[in-house]
Design a protein around this motif. Structure first.
Motif, PDB file in Angstrom:
ATOM      1  N   ALA A   2       0.832  -1.205   0.000  1.00  0.00           N
ATOM      2  CA  ALA A   2       0.000   0.000   0.000  1.00  0.00           C
ATOM      3  C   ALA A   2       0.867   1.255   0.000  1.00  0.00           C
ATOM      4  CB  ALA A   2      -0.927  -0.009   1.221  1.00  0.00           C
ATOM      5  N   GLY A   3       1.958   1.208   0.747  1.00  0.00           N
ATOM      6  CA  GLY A   3       2.868   2.356   0.788  1.00  0.00           C
ATOM      7  C   GLY A   3       3.445   2.673  -0.581  1.00  0.00           C
ATOM      8  N   GLU A   4       3.842   1.638  -1.317  1.00  0.00           N
ATOM      9  CA  GLU A   4       4.368   1.841  -2.673  1.00  0.00           C
ATOM     10  C   GLU A   4       3.275   2.335  -3.614  1.00  0.00           C
ATOM     11  OE1 GLU A   4       7.534   1.677  -3.683  1.00  0.00           O
ATOM     12  OE2 GLU A   4       8.002   1.362  -1.562  1.00  0.00           O
ATOM     13  N   ALA A   5       2.063   1.799  -3.451  1.00  0.00           N
ATOM     14  CA  ALA A   5       0.948   2.160  -4.336  1.00  0.00           C
ATOM     15  C   ALA A   5       0.508   3.598  -4.137  1.00  0.00           C
ATOM     16  CB  ALA A   5      -0.229   1.220  -4.103  1.00  0.00           C
ATOM     17  N   LEU A   6       0.804   4.181  -2.975  1.00  0.00           N
ATOM     18  CA  LEU A   6       0.438   5.568  -2.722  1.00  0.00           C
ATOM     19  C   LEU A   6       1.429   6.554  -3.356  1.00  0.00           C
ATOM     20  CD1 LEU A   6      -0.754   5.242   0.976  1.00  0.00           C
ATOM     21  CD2 LEU A   6      -2.141   6.057  -0.941  1.00  0.00           C
ATOM     22  N   LYS A   7       2.605   6.050  -3.753  1.00  0.00           N
ATOM     23  CA  LYS A   7       3.612   6.925  -4.353  1.00  0.00           C
ATOM     24  C   LYS A   7       3.309   7.218  -5.824  1.00  0.00           C
ATOM     25  CE  LYS A   7       7.332   5.117  -1.405  1.00  0.00           C
ATOM     26  NZ  LYS A   7       8.601   4.332  -1.412  1.00  0.00           N
ATOM     27  N   ARG A   8       2.772   6.216  -6.511  1.00  0.00           N
ATOM     28  CA  ARG A   8       2.514   6.340  -7.953  1.00  0.00           C
ATOM     29  C   ARG A   8       1.496   5.288  -8.367  1.00  0.00           C
ATOM     30  NH1 ARG A   8       7.181   3.699  -6.967  1.00  0.00           N
ATOM     31  NH2 ARG A   8       8.344   5.643  -6.774  1.00  0.00           N
ATOM     32  N   SER A   9       0.909   5.438  -9.536  1.00  0.00           N
ATOM     33  CA  SER A   9      -0.056   4.448 -10.018  1.00  0.00           C
ATOM     34  C   SER A   9       0.629   3.092 -10.169  1.00  0.00           C
ATOM     35  CB  SER A   9      -0.655   4.885 -11.361  1.00  0.00           C
ATOM     36  OG  SER A   9      -1.491   6.010 -11.173  1.00  0.00           O
ATOM     37  N   ALA A  25      -2.741   0.701 -20.533  1.00  0.00           N
ATOM     38  CA  ALA A  25      -4.164   1.037 -20.513  1.00  0.00           C
ATOM     39  C   ALA A  25      -4.558   1.730 -19.212  1.00  0.00           C
ATOM     40  CB  ALA A  25      -5.004  -0.223 -20.707  1.00  0.00           C
ATOM     41  N   LEU A  26      -3.991   1.288 -18.096  1.00  0.00           N
ATOM     42  CA  LEU A  26      -4.347   1.853 -16.788  1.00  0.00           C
ATOM     43  C   LEU A  26      -3.426   2.991 -16.359  1.00  0.00           C
ATOM     44  CD1 LEU A  26      -5.229  -1.401 -14.778  1.00  0.00           C
ATOM     45  CD2 LEU A  26      -6.755   0.127 -16.049  1.00  0.00           C
ATOM     46  N   ARG A  27      -2.474   3.359 -17.228  1.00  0.00           N
ATOM     47  CA  ARG A  27      -1.498   4.425 -16.911  1.00  0.00           C
ATOM     48  C   ARG A  27      -0.685   4.033 -15.671  1.00  0.00           C
ATOM     49  NH1 ARG A  27      -4.985   5.309 -21.061  1.00  0.00           N
ATOM     50  NH2 ARG A  27      -4.800   7.408 -21.911  1.00  0.00           N
ATOM     51  N   ILE A  28      -0.280   2.775 -15.610  1.00  0.00           N
ATOM     52  CA  ILE A  28       0.499   2.241 -14.489  1.00  0.00           C
ATOM     53  C   ILE A  28       1.972   2.592 -14.684  1.00  0.00           C
ATOM     54  CG2 ILE A  28       1.325   0.093 -13.447  1.00  0.00           C
ATOM     55  CD1 ILE A  28      -1.543   0.638 -12.700  1.00  0.00           C
ATOM     56  N   SER A  29       2.628   3.042 -13.631  1.00  0.00           N
ATOM     57  CA  SER A  29       4.052   3.372 -13.740  1.00  0.00           C
ATOM     58  C   SER A  29       4.920   2.527 -12.822  1.00  0.00           C
ATOM     59  CB  SER A  29       4.276   4.859 -13.422  1.00  0.00           C
ATOM     60  OG  SER A  29       3.742   5.186 -12.162  1.00  0.00           O
ATOM     61  N   SER A  30       4.308   1.569 -12.088  1.00  0.00           N
ATOM     62  CA  SER A  30       5.086   0.707 -11.197  1.00  0.00           C
ATOM     63  C   SER A  30       4.352  -0.618 -11.003  1.00  0.00           C
ATOM     64  CB  SER A  30       5.291   1.387  -9.837  1.00  0.00           C
ATOM     65  OG  SER A  30       5.974   0.534  -8.941  1.00  0.00           O
ATOM     66  N   LYS A  77      11.871   4.303 -17.068  1.00  0.00           N
ATOM     67  CA  LYS A  77      11.089   5.351 -17.731  1.00  0.00           C
ATOM     68  C   LYS A  77      10.727   6.459 -16.756  1.00  0.00           C
ATOM     69  CE  LYS A  77       8.973   2.690 -21.468  1.00  0.00           C
ATOM     70  NZ  LYS A  77       7.715   2.170 -22.034  1.00  0.00           N
ATOM     71  N   SER A  78      10.377   6.045 -15.521  1.00  0.00           N
ATOM     72  CA  SER A  78       9.994   7.024 -14.499  1.00  0.00           C
ATOM     73  C   SER A  78      11.161   7.944 -14.161  1.00  0.00           C
ATOM     74  CB  SER A  78       9.508   6.288 -13.243  1.00  0.00           C
ATOM     75  OG  SER A  78       9.146   7.211 -12.249  1.00  0.00           O
ATOM     76  N   LYS A  79      12.359   7.363 -14.058  1.00  0.00           N
ATOM     77  CA  LYS A  79      13.548   8.174 -13.731  1.00  0.00           C
ATOM     78  C   LYS A  79      13.877   9.137 -14.872  1.00  0.00           C
ATOM     79  CE  LYS A  79      15.636   4.780 -10.611  1.00  0.00           C
ATOM     80  NZ  LYS A  79      16.693   3.753 -10.451  1.00  0.00           N
ATOM     81  N   ILE A  80      13.742   8.631 -16.108  1.00  0.00           N
ATOM     82  CA  ILE A  80      14.023   9.488 -17.279  1.00  0.00           C
ATOM     83  C   ILE A  80      13.039  10.653 -17.318  1.00  0.00           C
ATOM     84  CG2 ILE A  80      13.954   9.572 -19.803  1.00  0.00           C
ATOM     85  CD1 ILE A  80      14.989   6.688 -19.791  1.00  0.00           C
TER      86      ILE A  80
END
Length: 768
Positions: free
Chosen positions: A27-34, A186-191, A514-517
């Motif tokens: 949950a902690g990771e999921a709150l940082k990004r999608s 599709a869900l705009r997931i980044s992690s 991709k997120s870091k870039i």
């Protein structure tokens, strides 16, 4: 395990949610990004969703989406039992929730739990907006592919919300990298965050799960039967080879190769003058598909299941509307021998005996056990249920999906929920289930899961295995027929499960890079300045025709009939920049200007109007009368492939529409192509021609005859044919209503059941 500790949070009721480190970490990771959270069945994906939810609620409402009504009801019940917010602010949306109520419910809600189709419809209808949604949770997120509603909702969320947060949860996203990437995109997931049974923080909550593969021998008489069918299959493959549709060296076709060939042949039919060989090829291929299915059933399901399949083939062959493939197949001498040979088999299936033995031993050793037997086919589920009823102490129940076909009645969602509750209560101790029991439903932890046959899908295999070992030790037994497709399916799913773990790690690494870039403003994502410069260059381009929209950025409006909401066309129109407005249109399906109205029919719908007597020409007449520029779009492929209507009859109808009614016809490939056509017409009408748009169409008033037929056919179980028979016999609506049961039964197609229904409607007491 040590003493249980519970989550302490102002929005979570005390002593209701166990504190588990891996859930807090996810949950902690999921709150940082999608984020996409992948967690085995039974390890609390919904709790992770709850933890994310309570952190986001102060920012706005949370939307939870789940594929089915039972799942939605299950989630809503869980959130009401754990959240401290007022229960009335946790609302449930399904197809049975009145549309007129949903807007006000949405406004006052803090948590909305819904099936995705309802939210999609309300977004298309402009009834709701996602601006104030602080988080969307997509349950069974692996469904977010193609034109599934999840994809559209995620796209709208990204457009409408300034700070969107997406949480996707699933037990098994699949093994193919392209499939997982498609879901994430599709869900705009980044992690991606994943836990397995072997992770140190998960291991304390995992109970032993003993997995056993048990081989059974195919009976000798079944092998003889298979040889007869193999000889027919070889003959049909030779015919395909002679026609030039498969290689001279190809001795067999996989199911994928068959379907690919079928698609190629059907595409050739769309040419102006298809070769007669193509028609032959399609028909022979249909025989091959039926034969291959029969061979697979004989290998993996046994004589009884094959007998049921042969009965259906016989019925199809005898039917007036049956396919020529079925007729030829059942007339084949070797097929007749196979049917005769099967009649002499004793019907004993070693798998059936193995299931009886496994379940009997489990119930004998532990009378309180709960067991699930999974099978791929409904016929087999029925056979297994019947066999287990003979075993002392076993209380089996068949658990299948909603669809009814070939005399096999499905289960409604209400019936499914009722069966699961009775399974929990012990009224049943063995669930004999098809794929409907694999995903999501709140089925209690089981002691034994039996696979009647392996399945090639790693997603479904993981979900099935996850039904045991959740609250105590469990056992999984997979039955395999030696030398059959069972073995190939088993190794296929095992390989895919291992591949999935590697793929997930690779994708997560790519997403992190991709997120870091992006954060560094590197080349991985174009900056806003780059996009602005690109747009400026486009506008400065000397050929003004390259500009898609006018400088004023006008968005053409398209009125779409409410009934078209089930089609992806409306969504595709939005993607193309159209302003979609849902209305109840009396004439046409799409209105793009005062003078242009469009009727859309899929090929199946168009052919259906010709076969069942629906008033196609009435619709076309209304369209031509109402609009100065009417248009009919026929969408899809295979217009001339049906054996039930001669191609010249279809051409005659098309000629009449175009010549007699003056309605042009355009053919489109699919929903996307249809939307592209409509958008071009809308732009041309509203931007190029400056034509306004308004609604003014009205259907032609029905004649007295049509009104009379409508009144009678509105009674349940009475169609238009029976209505006409009744009116011809009695002469008026009044006389039909006053007729006795015996008099009604003298009319053609009116039996006791129909007569009773008429009398019930006419004479029954009104209890409003």
């Amino acid at each position: 395990m040590s003493d249980v500790q519970y989550i302490s949070h102002p929005l979570i009721k005390p002593d209701t949610v166990e504190q588990r480190l891996y859930q807090l970490s996810l949950a902690g990771e999921a709150l940082k990004r999608s984020t996409l959270v992948v967690l085995p069945t039974g390890l609390g994906k919904t709790v992770v969703a709850l933890l994310v939810m309570v952190s986001r609620l102060p920012r706005g409402k949370v939307l939870v989406l789940s594929p089915t009504k039972p799942l939605v009801e299950q989630h809503a019940s869980f959130f009401k039992s754990t959240l401290t917010i007022l229960p009335e602010t946790i609302v449930l949306f399904t197809g049975s929730t009145p549309p007129q109520k949903r807007s006000s419910m949405w406004e006052s809600a803090q948590v909305v739990v819904s099936t995705p189709q309802v939210i999609e419809n309300d977004l298309l209808g402009k009834k709701i907006t996602l601006e104030d949604v602080s988080c969307i949770i997509f349950d069974e997120a692996h469904r977010a592919t193609g034109d599934y509603s999840y994809v559209y909702i995620a796209e709208k969320y990204a457009r409408q919300n300034k700070e969107p947060l997406v949480l996707g949860i699933t037990a098994s996203p699949g093994s193919r990298q392209e499939k997982i990437q498609e879901v994430c995109a599709a869900l705009r997931i980044s992690s991606v965050e994943m836990r397995t049974d072997s992770d140190p923080d998960v291991r304390p909550y995992i109970f032993d799960k003993d997995i056993e593969w048990r081989y059974v021998s195919v009976p000798i008489e079944i092998k003889g039967l298979k040889q007869l069918m193999d000889s027919i299959l070889t003959d049909r493959l030779n015919k395909l080879r002679e026609l030039g549709f498969i290689s001279p060296y190809q001795t067999k076709l996989s199911k994928r190769e068959m379907l690919d060939l079928q698609a190629r042949l059907q595409s050739q039919l769309r040419s102006s003058s298809p070769d007669q060989k193509v028609y032959k090829g399609i028909s022979i291929l249909a025989e091959i598909l039926k034969l291959s299915h029969a061979i697979e059933i004989s290998d993996t399901q046994g004589a009884s299941a094959l007998s049921k399949y042969f009965e259906r083939l016989e019925s199809e062959a005898r039917s007036q509307n049956g396919s020529k493939a079925a007729k030829r197949l059942m007339e084949d001498l070797n097929m007749r021998r196979a049917v005769h040979h099967l009649a002499g088999c004793n019907g004993d299936n070693p798998k059936l005996n193995a299931v009886k033995e496994l379940v009997e031993k489990q119930v004998h050793e532990s009378p309180q056990s709960r067991i699930i037997v999974f099978t791929n086919y409904r016929d087999t589920a029925e056979l297994v249920t019947g066999a287990l009823k003979e075993v002392d102490g076993v209380k089996p129940v068949r658990f299948v999906g909603q669809a009814s076909k070939s005399g096999d009645t499905g289960l409604t969602q209400k019936q499914q929920v009722d069966i699961i509750q009775r399974f929990k209560d012990g009224e049943y101790n063995t669930l004999v289930a098809t794929s409907v029991a694999e995903e999501g439903l709140d089925i209690p932890a089981t002691d034994l899961v039996v696979f009647f046959e392996p399945i090639p899908s790693e997603i479904r295999s993981i979900q099935r295995k996850g039904r045991t070992g959740r609250k105590h030790a469990g056992r999984v037994v997979i039955l395999m027929a030696k030398g059959s497709k069972d073995e190939a399916y088993h190794w296929s799913s095992s390989r895919k499960e291992k591949t999935m773990l590697r793929t997930m790690k690779n994708i997560n690494s790519e997403l992190e890079l991709k997120s870091k870039i992006k954060e560094a403003g590197g080349a991985g994502e174009p900056s806003q300045q780059t996009e602005d410069d690109g747009q400026k260059k486009l506008l400065d381009f000397p050929d003004k025709k390259m500009q898609v929209l006018e400088p004023e950025n006008i968005s053409p409006k398209v009125y779409v009939d409410q009934r078209e909401i089930r089609s992806p066309v409306a969504r595709e129109l939005e993607k193309l920049g159209m302003e979609v407005e849902l209305r109840t249109l009396e004439v046409g399906d799409y209105v793009v200007s005062d003078r242009a109205g469009i009727e859309r029919k899929t090929v199946d719908d168009f052919l259906g109007t010709l076969m069942d007597g629906r008033d196609l020409f009435g619709q076309i007449s209304d369209l031509a009368r109402t609009f100065e520029r009417p248009l009919l779009i026929i969408e899809g492929e295979g217009l001339y492939t049906t054996r039930q209507i001669h191609p010249n009859a279809i051409r005659g109808v098309l000629s009449s529409i175009a010549i007699d009614f003056g309605v042009p016809i355009i053919f489109s490939k699919d929903e996307e192509d249809t939307a592209a056509l409509i958008s071009v017409i809308a732009k041309r009408e509203q931007i190029d021609n400056k034509t306004g748009i308004s609604l003014h169409g009205r259907k032609t008033a029905p004649t007295l005859k049509e009104q009379q037929e409508y009144m009678i056919s509105s009674i349940p179980e009475i169609g238009p044919v029976v209505a006409k028979n009744l009116l011809r016999h009695f002469g008026s609506v009044e006389k039909v209503m006053l007729a006795s049961r015996e008099e009604l039964m003298k009319v053609g197609l009116v039996g006791p059941k129909t007569a009773d229904r008429i009398k019930e409607v006419v004479s029954g007491e009104y209890k409003g």
